[in-house]
Scaffold this active site. Structure first.
Site, PDB file in Angstrom:
ATOM      1  N   PHE A  13       0.828  -1.208   0.000  1.00 28.64           N
ATOM      2  CA  PHE A  13       0.000   0.000   0.000  1.00 28.64           C
ATOM      3  C   PHE A  13       0.871   1.271   0.000  1.00 28.64           C
ATOM      4  CE2 PHE A  13      -2.406   2.745   3.261  1.00 28.64           C
ATOM      5  CZ  PHE A  13      -3.039   3.504   2.289  1.00 28.64           C
ATOM      6  N   THR A 132       5.970   2.978  12.765  1.00 37.71           N
ATOM      7  CA  THR A 132       4.578   3.288  13.078  1.00 37.71           C
ATOM      8  C   THR A 132       4.441   3.983  14.427  1.00 37.71           C
ATOM      9  OG1 THR A 132       2.456   2.253  13.592  1.00 37.71           O
ATOM     10  CG2 THR A 132       4.384   0.923  13.996  1.00 37.71           C
ATOM     11  N   ASP A 133       3.342   4.722  14.592  1.00 37.84           N
ATOM     12  CA  ASP A 133       3.076   5.349  15.900  1.00 37.84           C
ATOM     13  C   ASP A 133       2.689   4.314  16.956  1.00 37.84           C
ATOM     14  OD1 ASP A 133       0.525   4.692  14.954  1.00 37.84           O
ATOM     15  OD2 ASP A 133      -0.321   6.691  15.218  1.00 37.84           O
ATOM     16  N   GLU A 134       2.352   3.076  16.509  1.00 38.13           N
ATOM     17  CA  GLU A 134       1.880   2.075  17.477  1.00 38.13           C
ATOM     18  C   GLU A 134       2.973   1.654  18.458  1.00 38.13           C
ATOM     19  OE1 GLU A 134      -0.557  -1.061  16.023  1.00 38.13           O
ATOM     20  OE2 GLU A 134      -1.561   0.225  14.567  1.00 38.13           O
ATOM     21  N   TYR A 157       2.292  -7.045  16.552  1.00 41.47           N
ATOM     22  CA  TYR A 157       2.734  -6.174  15.451  1.00 41.47           C
ATOM     23  C   TYR A 157       3.565  -5.010  15.983  1.00 41.47           C
ATOM     24  CZ  TYR A 157       2.503  -2.262  12.162  1.00 41.47           C
ATOM     25  OH  TYR A 157       2.834  -1.186  11.366  1.00 41.47           O
ATOM     26  N   LYS A 161       7.571  -4.025  15.440  1.00 44.88           N
ATOM     27  CA  LYS A 161       8.044  -2.757  14.845  1.00 44.88           C
ATOM     28  C   LYS A 161       8.944  -2.032  15.859  1.00 44.88           C
ATOM     29  CE  LYS A 161       7.100  -1.107  11.364  1.00 44.88           C
ATOM     30  NZ  LYS A 161       7.679  -1.237   9.995  1.00 44.88           N
ATOM     31  N   ASN A 186      -2.133   6.290  11.171  1.00 44.26           N
ATOM     32  CA  ASN A 186      -2.893   5.480  10.197  1.00 44.26           C
ATOM     33  C   ASN A 186      -2.995   6.162   8.837  1.00 44.26           C
ATOM     34  OD1 ASN A 186      -3.771   4.509  12.890  1.00 44.26           O
ATOM     35  ND2 ASN A 186      -5.059   3.168  11.659  1.00 44.26           N
ATOM     36  N   ARG A 288     -11.200  -6.360  19.263  1.00 41.27           N
ATOM     37  CA  ARG A 288      -9.840  -6.859  19.020  1.00 41.27           C
ATOM     38  C   ARG A 288      -9.170  -7.100  20.379  1.00 41.27           C
ATOM     39  NH1 ARG A 288      -6.157  -2.890  15.466  1.00 41.27           N
ATOM     40  NH2 ARG A 288      -6.968  -4.125  13.728  1.00 41.27           N
TER      41      ARG A 288
END
Ligand code: NAD
Ligand code: DAU
Length: 353
Positions: A13, A132-134, A157, A161, A186, A288
């Protein structure tokens, strides 16, 4: 050719938007896209530039300890923009080891190949890791993630990361490898695989299927148009300070349920449905596991130091995205194959039973 760059995960993506931007904007660069073409990688994403004279596609795995050094030897890369990853949180909950393999080992394999190929002569070289911000964990109702927020990953995940980010910093600190990291919120836009919330909802609304909203839909995400992420990657790769981290975000927070309602409103209009018709498809499903409540990025460092800012308002970006999906049914038909149907059944039908 002035420079040869390795971009990993360029058939995915975000990677496809980055590859397209670099191939078109820098005809003097040779862009080598290394991608394993997992379920998330799709050569169709780059159909418009596949024959460009400055573009090369290499199908291969970033975890391959023979292939990656061989590519460094063959192409003598001047820089790396590393996006290849397993990227879907729900899949990381069912298959965490795949995430450790690709995201942790794969990143370390690339770092090691760069260090060995560049033989400590790092002048003009750049290894840019897209994260990622996660990695920062989950926010309460207030506050923002900054570049100095402590890491607190909470899903397999985000843990993978975070680990890859640590390896990037370790290679910089220990060997002097010239690295850059960005942590983005996102993304949404064209070519987004329909396992993620926005493309999945667009597909289901169009086909009058239930729109699965986890829990009560109160979780908050900060959405950024994918082309604006690609622009930020360009700016950071070229002008960012070596060793630094940059947060990228849209200052655009939405609860999932408000976002889905907005999407339903846009699609009622586009599909000539009566107002409120698509929203009837909203279905609250099992939450989730370990679902992070809120992400929100403070991107003032990137705006102040490198002059980047988002170009598009969310409502406009969402409309463009819906248009793209409605006009690219063939792309969607190709990715909604047997493997996708199996995933969908496991994730949304069997989980509810
Ligand atoms: P994606 O899942 O759409 O694409 C990942 C790409 O990597 C695919 O083309 C896939 O084939 C390739 N790939 C996977 N494993 C590979 C391997 N072992 N070897 C070579 N190629 C492999 O992901 P995306 O959403 O485009 O995300 C790209 C990067 O940006 C990831 O590192 C992700 O963590 C990060 N990121 C994503 C978002 C987001 O909202 N999607 C936000 C911030 C950061
Ligand atoms: O924050 C950046 C991250 O954003 C990236 O690092 C990840 O690669 C990317 O996948 C994305 O992670 P999220 O988990 O936030 O994205 P996803 O689209 O899976 O989910 C967005 C929100 O919507 C999240 O709160 C979960 C919820 N959701 C998701 C799906 C797939 C639903 O309510 N229903 C769904 O069916």
């Amino acid at each position: 050719m002035k420079k040869t760059l390795l971009i990993t995960g360029g058939a995915g993506f975000i990677g496809s938007h980055v590859v397209r931007l670099f191939v078109r904007k820098y005809p003097e660069y040779r862009i080598v896209n290394l991608d394993a073409l997992t379920y998330a990688g799709n050569p169709e994403n780059l159909k418009d530039i596949e024959h460009a004279p400055n573009y090369v596609f290499e199908k291969g795995d970033i975890t391959d300890e023979q292939l990656v050094p061989a590519l460094f030897e063959q192409y003598r890369f001047d820089g790396v923009v590393h996006l290849a990853a397993e990227s879907h949180v729900d899949r990381s909950i069912t298959d965490p080891l795949a995430f450790i393999k690709t995201n942790v080992f794969g990143t370390a394999n690339l770092l090691n190949a760069a260090k060995n190929a560049w033989k400590d002569h790092f002048d003009g070289k750049r290894f840019y890791h897209v994260s990622t911000d996660e990695v920062y964990g989950s926010l309460g109702k207030e506050g923002y993630f900054t570049e100095t927020t402590a890491y607190d990953p909470r899903s397999p995940y985000s843990a993978s990361k975070a680990s890859s980010d640590h390896f990037v910093r370790a290679y910089q600190h220990t060997y002097g490898l010239p690295t850059l990291i960005s942590n983005c919120s996102n993304n949404y836009g064209a070519n987004h695989f329909p396992e993620k919330l926005i493309p999945l909802a667009i597909h289901n609304i169009k086909n009058k299927k239930p729109i699965p909203v986890y829990g009560k839909g109160e979780n908050v995400r900060d959405w950024l148009w994918v082309n604006d992420h690609a622009r930020a990657i360009d700016v950071i790769f070229h002008n960012g300070n070596i060793g630094e981290t940059y947060n990228i975000g849209g200052h655009n927070e939405w609860t999932n349920i408000d976002l889905i309602r907005e999407l339903c409103r846009i699609m009622d209009k586009k599909l000539n449905r009566k107002a409120g018709e698509s929203a009837e498809l909203i279905t609250f499903v099992k939450d989730r596991a370990g679902h992070d409540l809120r992400y929100a990025i403070d991107s003032s460092k990137l705006q102040r130091d490198l002059g980047w800012e988002p170009s598009l308002q969310f409502e406009e970006g969402l409309e463009k995205t819906v248009d793209w999906y409605l006009n690219n049914q063939e792309w969607l038909d190709n990715v909604i194959n047997g493997a996708y149907q199996d995933y969908y059944t496991k994730q949304y039908v069997e989980r509810e039973q």
